[in-house]
Enzyme design. Sequence first.
Site, PDB file in Angstrom:
ATOM      1  N   CYS A 184       2.082  10.044 -11.662  1.00  0.00           N
ATOM      2  CA  CYS A 184       2.858   8.886 -11.202  1.00  0.00           C
ATOM      3  C   CYS A 184       4.158   8.717 -11.962  1.00  0.00           C
ATOM      4  O   CYS A 184       4.996   7.891 -11.590  1.00  0.00           O
ATOM      5  CB  CYS A 184       2.014   7.614 -11.293  1.00  0.00           C
ATOM      6  SG  CYS A 184       0.736   7.525 -10.023  1.00  0.00           S
ATOM      7  N   LYS A 226       7.278   9.053  -9.877  1.00  0.00           N
ATOM      8  CA  LYS A 226       7.724   8.005  -8.959  1.00  0.00           C
ATOM      9  C   LYS A 226       9.194   7.667  -9.169  1.00  0.00           C
ATOM     10  O   LYS A 226       9.697   7.657 -10.297  1.00  0.00           O
ATOM     11  CB  LYS A 226       6.884   6.733  -9.146  1.00  0.00           C
ATOM     12  CG  LYS A 226       5.468   6.857  -8.628  1.00  0.00           C
ATOM     13  CD  LYS A 226       4.667   5.593  -8.845  1.00  0.00           C
ATOM     14  CE  LYS A 226       5.044   4.499  -7.887  1.00  0.00           C
ATOM     15  NZ  LYS A 226       4.071   3.390  -7.902  1.00  0.00           N
ATOM     16  N   THR A 249       6.323  -7.152   0.234  1.00  0.00           N
ATOM     17  CA  THR A 249       5.818  -7.694  -1.029  1.00  0.00           C
ATOM     18  C   THR A 249       5.438  -6.594  -2.018  1.00  0.00           C
ATOM     19  O   THR A 249       4.838  -6.873  -3.038  1.00  0.00           O
ATOM     20  CB  THR A 249       4.572  -8.572  -0.785  1.00  0.00           C
ATOM     21  OG1 THR A 249       3.561  -7.798  -0.117  1.00  0.00           O
ATOM     22  CG2 THR A 249       4.923  -9.789   0.039  1.00  0.00           C
ATOM     23  N   ARG A 250       5.776  -5.353  -1.726  1.00  0.00           N
ATOM     24  CA  ARG A 250       5.472  -4.232  -2.621  1.00  0.00           C
ATOM     25  C   ARG A 250       3.979  -4.137  -2.920  1.00  0.00           C
ATOM     26  O   ARG A 250       3.572  -3.849  -4.045  1.00  0.00           O
ATOM     27  CB  ARG A 250       6.247  -4.355  -3.940  1.00  0.00           C
ATOM     28  CG  ARG A 250       7.759  -4.319  -3.780  1.00  0.00           C
ATOM     29  CD  ARG A 250       8.231  -2.911  -3.391  1.00  0.00           C
ATOM     30  NE  ARG A 250       9.665  -2.873  -3.239  1.00  0.00           N
ATOM     31  CZ  ARG A 250      10.517  -2.773  -4.261  1.00  0.00           C
ATOM     32  NH1 ARG A 250      10.049  -2.709  -5.481  1.00  0.00           N
ATOM     33  NH2 ARG A 250      11.802  -2.739  -4.036  1.00  0.00           N
ATOM     34  N   GLY A 260      -5.973  17.561   6.902  1.00  0.00           N
ATOM     35  CA  GLY A 260      -4.755  17.384   6.142  1.00  0.00           C
ATOM     36  C   GLY A 260      -3.620  18.227   6.669  1.00  0.00           C
ATOM     37  O   GLY A 260      -3.673  18.776   7.773  1.00  0.00           O
ATOM     38  N   HIS A 261      -2.586  18.345   5.854  1.00  0.00           N
ATOM     39  CA  HIS A 261      -1.404  19.124   6.209  1.00  0.00           C
ATOM     40  C   HIS A 261      -0.877  19.808   4.957  1.00  0.00           C
ATOM     41  O   HIS A 261      -0.922  19.238   3.864  1.00  0.00           O
ATOM     42  CB  HIS A 261      -0.324  18.218   6.806  1.00  0.00           C
ATOM     43  CG  HIS A 261       0.885  18.968   7.269  1.00  0.00           C
ATOM     44  ND1 HIS A 261       0.852  19.844   8.332  1.00  0.00           N
ATOM     45  CD2 HIS A 261       2.168  18.990   6.793  1.00  0.00           C
ATOM     46  CE1 HIS A 261       2.055  20.356   8.509  1.00  0.00           C
ATOM     47  NE2 HIS A 261       2.871  19.863   7.591  1.00  0.00           N
ATOM     48  N   SER A 262      -0.387  21.029   5.099  1.00  0.00           N
ATOM     49  CA  SER A 262       0.116  21.784   3.954  1.00  0.00           C
ATOM     50  C   SER A 262       1.457  22.423   4.291  1.00  0.00           C
ATOM     51  O   SER A 262       1.732  22.752   5.447  1.00  0.00           O
ATOM     52  CB  SER A 262      -0.881  22.873   3.550  1.00  0.00           C
ATOM     53  OG  SER A 262      -1.120  23.752   4.640  1.00  0.00           O
ATOM     54  N   ASP A 303      -3.030  -2.259  -8.501  1.00  0.00           N
ATOM     55  CA  ASP A 303      -3.345  -1.258  -9.513  1.00  0.00           C
ATOM     56  C   ASP A 303      -2.085  -0.903 -10.290  1.00  0.00           C
ATOM     57  O   ASP A 303      -0.967  -0.998  -9.789  1.00  0.00           O
ATOM     58  CB  ASP A 303      -4.034  -0.021  -8.933  1.00  0.00           C
ATOM     59  CG  ASP A 303      -3.223   0.707  -7.882  1.00  0.00           C
ATOM     60  OD1 ASP A 303      -2.190   0.178  -7.429  1.00  0.00           O
ATOM     61  OD2 ASP A 303      -3.631   1.823  -7.502  1.00  0.00           O
TER      62      ASP A 303
END
Length: 352
Positions: free
Chosen positions: A17, A20, A48-49, A139-141, A227
């Site tokens: 993270c 980010k 509101t994030r 999923g996707h790759s 979180d």
Amino acid sequence: MNTEEIKLTQYSHGAGCGCKISPAVLDIILHSPISHTADPNLLVGNNTRDDAAVLDLGNGSALISTTDFFMPIVDDPYDFGRIASANAISDVYAMGGKPVLAIAILGWPIDKLSPEVAQKVLEGSRAICAEAGITLAGGHSIDCPEPVFGLSVNGMVDIRNLKQNSTATKGCKLYLTKALGVGILTTAQKKGILKPEHSDIAPKSMATLNKIGETLGKLDYVKAMTDVTGFGLLGHLSEMCEGSNLKAVIEFDKVPKIGVIHEYLDQNSVPGGTVRNWKSYGHKIAGSEHKLNRKTTILADPQTSGGLLVAVEASESEDFEAVLRANGIPEKNIISFGTLEEKNEAHLIEII
């Protein structure tokens, strides 16, 4: 290629993270002069994030939808898959919901890393999804210059149990379910200074699911929840304060922290994300004089798969702490580290 010899963090410029985009830059990206048609069924968008989008299904329940992905924060592929998955699923728990389905997002440098290594990442993801009681359903790759992995996750919640980061009330006590410091430790690992006896601390924390969020969603006296991830405790607490129109007073000594981080701070093990975070919101913090110090470096440390930040009615703190204890939260983390007060014009957060 021997997967035992792979060190994934050598293949990426960022980690977890800490990759980010900073809060200040994100403000620019999300700003748009184009007006959007309001969806009456959209209970939570990005205004509101909050941690995820929430759609009213019209039957008293709502769909929670989120996605999260990043570059390796640990060297081991299996652990990378576990941590990235726990981090993505956490957004559903942070809204008080129950995860129901996951889809994988994989970017892989096929000219540098073998498909067998990617397979290990997916195996780690499946293990965490199974622990959360959900299926990794597809999923996707893509071929990508650096390894990237994460999940798109859907969850369900009774609307009456939905938690947001913008609904805290004056007088609430603040709690954090995981100790801070994983950014400092993973930076030490990347620098090659992390002691072997400390090597499991951060991965264990990051791979631990925030399952308790589903339980906390059912408690009326839990007024707000989110979180703590890449923006650090101060960043996510700032979002809670701004959304709720309150200020926070926090006691640094009571904030849960990983004990060994101080020896790595002495060796300047500070993630680049910490500096970016501070540039975005340091002016909102009282007594900091707009400069990083020992305390604020810890409080702005970017967390990957961090704990839940919870605002609780003060009168119910004893019952809340009993719930934490019954759900296996470490005793050292079962302590209120701050309160929410009436907002003033000076600062958003005061550290004492």
